[in-house]
Design an enzyme around this catalytic site. Structure first.
Site, mmCIF file in Angstrom:
data_model
loop_
_atom_site.group_PDB
_atom_site.id
_atom_site.type_symbol
_atom_site.label_atom_id
_atom_site.label_comp_id
_atom_site.label_asym_id
_atom_site.label_seq_id
_atom_site.Cartn_x
_atom_site.Cartn_y
_atom_site.Cartn_z
ATOM 1 C CG HIS A 32 35.270 44.098 46.498
ATOM 2 N ND1 HIS A 32 33.994 44.582 46.672
ATOM 3 C CD2 HIS A 32 35.405 43.840 45.170
ATOM 4 C CE1 HIS A 32 33.377 44.629 45.505
ATOM 5 N NE2 HIS A 32 34.203 44.181 44.578
ATOM 6 C CD GLU A 109 35.576 42.761 38.295
ATOM 7 O OE1 GLU A 109 36.321 41.954 37.697
ATOM 8 O OE2 GLU A 109 34.701 42.419 39.108
#
Length: 237
Positions: A32, A109
């Site tokens: 990202h 994550e």
């Protein structure tokens, strides 16, 4: 017998080029874009207990550049995690390709336990002893309450394996996180856990997944972000 120029050419065996095996899935792992900074007294919003910052202005630029880089590629599907910085990064590419990103929660994550909310960044920046131990032992779970290493590894392997099984002979873009990318590439190469930690925001890494093995083709490709060569690594999360 007639001798031609063609028949007198010496036999040559050129170096072969990589060919994606039949039935394999190409996975373009995109980290990202840069997310907003952590600030004292202003903890990040949480989703299921995990940091959920928005993209910083620089991160939106990363997302635009990723879209420009990959828009000409054949992409059959786009996947994102349940954290908004991945969907925000995927949005420009999805708009160009006319695809709707699919949320895969298992691509989120690594869970940082008591260091969620932005505290992880502060502890790393200040050289906290646990942060130093984490780096030395290459284990996230030295952080109090963090996701066990074996659980995180299994989560990443199972999630990517499931996506590969759903897309044989296809190419997918997976917009995810630095820790997830490091874990996936460690699984592919049999490396130490943190060997591939530090993929830059907006970078592209390339895996080819087969039933028999995972093949690493590219790591941390940032040509679309800065044409100049750089040895500067991005922060880990």
């Amino acid at each position: 017998m007639t001798v031609t120029a063609e028949s007198t050419k010496p036999v040559e065996y050129r170096q072969g080029r990589f060919l994606t095996p039949p039935g394999a899935t190409e996975v373009l792992l995109v980290r990202h874009g840069e997310s907003e900074p952590a600030r004292p007294g202003r903890p990040f919003a949480l989703v299921d207990g995990q940091d959920d910052p928005e993209l910083a202005p620089e991160g939106h630029d990363h997302a635009r550049r990723v879209a420009e880089r990959l828009a000409a590629e054949r992409v059959d599907a786009i996947y994102v995690s349940s954290l908004r910085r991945t969907s925000q990064t995927a949005a420009p590419l999805a708009a160009r390709l006319g695809l709707t990103p699919v949320v895969e929660p298992e691509l989120r994550e690594v869970y940082l336990g008591e260091w969620e909310g932005g505290l992880f960044r502060r502890m790393v920046a200040e050289g906290h002893p646990i942060a130093e131990r984490m780096a030395a032992e290459e284990r996230w779970d030295v952080i109090p309450g963090a996701e066990p290493a074996a659980d995180f590894s299994d989560r990443v392997r199972v999630a990517l394996g499931r996506l590969a099984a759903a897309h044989p002979d296809q190419r997918i873009v997976v917009v995810t996180h630095g820790g997830v990318i490091a874990e996936a590439l460690a699984a592919a190469t049999g490396s130490r856990p943190f060997a591939f930690l530090g993929a830059d925001n907006g970078s592209v890494s390339h895996l080819v997944l087969t039933e028999a093995r995972w093949i690493l083709r590219r790591f941390n490709d940032t040509a679309h972000l800065d044409p100049a060569f750089s040895t500067t690594a991005a922060p880990p999360t």
